[in-house]
Design an enzyme around this catalytic site. Structure first.
Site, PDB file in Angstrom:
ATOM      1  N   ASP A  91       0.868  -1.167   0.000  1.00  0.00           N
ATOM      2  CA  ASP A  91       0.000   0.000   0.000  1.00  0.00           C
ATOM      3  C   ASP A  91       0.922   1.239   0.000  1.00  0.00           C
ATOM      4  O   ASP A  91       2.130   1.113   0.233  1.00  0.00           O
ATOM      5  CB  ASP A  91      -0.848  -0.077   1.277  1.00  0.00           C
ATOM      6  N   ASP A 114      -0.157   5.146   1.016  1.00  0.00           N
ATOM      7  CA  ASP A 114      -0.400   6.119   2.083  1.00  0.00           C
ATOM      8  C   ASP A 114      -0.406   5.467   3.462  1.00  0.00           C
ATOM      9  O   ASP A 114      -1.149   4.507   3.707  1.00  0.00           O
ATOM     10  CB  ASP A 114      -1.754   6.817   1.863  1.00  0.00           C
ATOM     11  N   GLU A 152     -13.674   4.796   8.252  1.00  0.00           N
ATOM     12  CA  GLU A 152     -12.721   3.866   7.620  1.00  0.00           C
ATOM     13  C   GLU A 152     -12.012   3.014   8.671  1.00  0.00           C
ATOM     14  O   GLU A 152     -11.824   1.808   8.485  1.00  0.00           O
ATOM     15  CB  GLU A 152     -11.671   4.665   6.804  1.00  0.00           C
ATOM     16  N   SER A 177      -2.538   1.320  -4.482  1.00  0.00           N
ATOM     17  CA  SER A 177      -2.959   2.447  -3.647  1.00  0.00           C
ATOM     18  C   SER A 177      -4.331   2.998  -4.007  1.00  0.00           C
ATOM     19  O   SER A 177      -4.642   3.201  -5.188  1.00  0.00           O
ATOM     20  CB  SER A 177      -1.925   3.576  -3.774  1.00  0.00           C
ATOM     21  N   ALA A 178      -5.094   3.294  -2.986  1.00  0.00           N
ATOM     22  CA  ALA A 178      -6.371   3.972  -3.179  1.00  0.00           C
ATOM     23  C   ALA A 178      -6.168   5.490  -3.184  1.00  0.00           C
ATOM     24  O   ALA A 178      -7.120   6.262  -3.220  1.00  0.00           O
ATOM     25  CB  ALA A 178      -7.339   3.575  -2.070  1.00  0.00           C
ATOM     26  N   LYS A 221      -9.576  -3.491  -2.879  1.00  0.00           N
ATOM     27  CA  LYS A 221      -8.258  -3.673  -3.504  1.00  0.00           C
ATOM     28  C   LYS A 221      -8.094  -5.038  -4.172  1.00  0.00           C
ATOM     29  O   LYS A 221      -7.068  -5.269  -4.793  1.00  0.00           O
ATOM     30  CB  LYS A 221      -7.146  -3.408  -2.498  1.00  0.00           C
ATOM     31  N   ASP A 263      -1.557  -0.821   5.854  1.00  0.00           N
ATOM     32  CA  ASP A 263      -1.910  -0.224   7.144  1.00  0.00           C
ATOM     33  C   ASP A 263      -3.403  -0.355   7.418  1.00  0.00           C
ATOM     34  O   ASP A 263      -3.874   0.074   8.467  1.00  0.00           O
ATOM     35  CB  ASP A 263      -1.511   1.266   7.205  1.00  0.00           C
TER      36      ASP A 263
HETATM   37  P1  TMP Z   1      -3.744   4.090   0.318  1.00  0.00           P
HETATM   38  O1  TMP Z   1      -4.544   2.988  -0.274  1.00  0.00           O
HETATM   39  O2  TMP Z   1      -2.504   4.392  -0.496  1.00  0.00           O
HETATM   40  O3  TMP Z   1      -3.450   3.915   1.754  1.00  0.00           O
HETATM   41  O4  TMP Z   1      -4.636   5.456   0.203  1.00  0.00           O
HETATM   42  C1  TMP Z   1      -5.874   5.575   0.813  1.00  0.00           C
HETATM   43  C2  TMP Z   1      -5.856   6.435   2.023  1.00  0.00           C
HETATM   44  O5  TMP Z   1      -6.141   7.776   1.651  1.00  0.00           O
HETATM   45  C3  TMP Z   1      -6.945   6.027   2.976  1.00  0.00           C
HETATM   46  O6  TMP Z   1      -6.408   5.555   4.179  1.00  0.00           O
HETATM   47  C4  TMP Z   1      -7.745   7.273   3.226  1.00  0.00           C
HETATM   48  C5  TMP Z   1      -6.922   8.373   2.637  1.00  0.00           C
HETATM   49  N1  TMP Z   1      -7.721   9.470   2.064  1.00  0.00           N
HETATM   50  C6  TMP Z   1      -7.414  10.775   2.470  1.00  0.00           C
HETATM   51  O7  TMP Z   1      -6.522  10.982   3.292  1.00  0.00           O
HETATM   52  N2  TMP Z   1      -8.124  11.817   1.938  1.00  0.00           N
HETATM   53  C7  TMP Z   1      -9.123  11.633   1.020  1.00  0.00           C
HETATM   54  O8  TMP Z   1      -9.721  12.603   0.569  1.00  0.00           O
HETATM   55  C8  TMP Z   1      -9.420  10.278   0.614  1.00  0.00           C
HETATM   56  C9  TMP Z   1     -10.535  10.038  -0.376  1.00  0.00           C
HETATM   57  C10 TMP Z   1      -8.687   9.247   1.161  1.00  0.00           C
HETATM   58 MG    MG Z   2      -2.845   3.143   3.522  1.00  0.00          MG
END
Ligand code: TMP
Ligand code: MG
Length: 314
Positions: free
Chosen positions: A63, A65, A110, A178-179, A227, A252
């Site tokens: 992942d 973030d 979340e 990654s989301a 995912k 995470d």
């Molecule tokens: P990841 O899959 O790379 O961890 O990214 C997703 C993360 O992004 C998730 O934990 C929530 C975060 N997120 C924000 O911080 N701000 C936002 O506006 C959105 C839609 C998600």
């Molecule tokens: Mg993450």
């Protein structure tokens, strides 16, 4: 015959004990108090199997973030890829306010240990689509992204250089799933000089028109809890990932555990979960779900140590 039995078994036991001693994984990082494991013996067996299979059978799926990036630094939250876009070069103050409101509403959902994934799913879709719609309204310019990343407080976890560089050196593919926003996370890696050729990204990519203005997001939406979708179609086409049935998975969120679902015939999958926030509430579920849980650990020391062990075999 009877007299022979103890003599026959004694050496076997001794040999087994010696073998266990010899094969015991010596990774001092796993003894840290921030490291939790449901079943240490399973972790050790998996690591040994991965080491025996060798570097050329390994891939890393991670992942981005709050897994490759830090969660916090000096008591302040480090921005996620979406939050890096919070820069007057790209979006208005009113838009920032709305995105923050959405974050304050949906981030607690979340990570809420009291809700099921099924309950969270439609709410995550709502969060992501609302944010993406707001961003699309801002006429974001592609050529402003790199400056926004440079001006942000984006931070990869300590030890990132060793992590990225040693994977590249050993030609181990790193699939980042990654989301977040693909264009932004690519730029973070580019600026940190770690966007090496072994890195592949599946994420939400911006779609710019011919004048370089954001008009939409490409492909199916990826949020925290879907995912496994998309991965299946996209991963199978990646030639570099073929013949690599051993996976080190880093995440995470509990939603990150499905990132390896697209791997064909996986053999050994070792999962590492960073538990950044709501530690007491979520500890039990993380220990039950991940093989290794890292509690409030802002470094990549443990993944680096695991990789060093796995790739030291042959
Ligand atoms: P990841 O899959 O790379 O961890 O990214 C997703 C993360 O992004 C998730 O934990 C929530 C975060 N997120 C924000 O911080 N701000 C936002 O506006 C959105 C839609 C998600
Ligand atoms: Mg993450």
């Amino acid at each position: 015959m009877i007299y022979h039995i103890p003599w026959m078994y004694m050496p076997v036991r001794t040999v087994l004990a010696m073998w266990n001693q010899l094969t015991k994984t010596e990774i001092p990082e796993l003894a840290r108090s921030s490291v939790l494991m449901r079943e240490r013996s399973r972790v050790e067996e998996t690591l040994q199997a991965m080491q025996r299979a060798g570097t050329e059978r390994l891939q890393v799926i991670s992942d981005f973030d709050m897994t490759l990036t830090r969660f916090a630094h000096n008591g302040s939250r480090v921005p996620t890829t979406h939050n890096i876009l919070d820069n007057r070069l790209l979006i208005s103050e009113a838009c920032t306010r709305k995105i923050r409101q959405l974050l304050n509403t949906y981030y607690p959902i979340e990570i809420d240990a009291g809700r099921t994934v099924e309950e969270k799913l439609p709410l995550m879709v709502k969060w992501w689509t609302s944010v993406h719609d707001l961003l699309i309204d801002q006429n974001i310019r592609k050529d402003m992204l790199s400056q926004a990343v440079r001006e942000s407080n984006a931070m990869l976890r300590d030890g990132y250089k060793v992590f990225f560089d040693s994977l590249a050196e050993r030609q181990v593919p790193l699939l980042i799933f990654s989301a977040g926003v693909g264009d932004v996370l690519e730029e973070v890696m580019r600026q940190k000089l770690v966007f090496h050729p072994n890195v592949h990204v599946i994420s939400n990519y911006m779609d710019f028109d011919h004048t370089g203005v954001l008009r939409a997001f490409k492909g199916p939406l990826i949020h925290t809890f879907n995912k496994q979708e998309g991965s299946v179609q996209q991963v199978v086409h990646l030639k570099q990932l073929e013949g690599r049935p051993n996976v080190l998975l880093l995440g995470d969120s509990l939603g990150d555990l499905t990132m390896a679902d697209g791997v064909t015939q996986p053999q050994n999958v070792l999962t590492v979960g960073f538990l950044n926030d709501q530690v007491e509430e979520r500890k039990e579920s993380y220990i039950n779900a991940f093989d290794i849980v890292l509690v409030r650990d802002e470094t990549l020391d443990v993944p680096n140590a695991l990789l060093s062990y796995i790739t030291s075999g042959k």
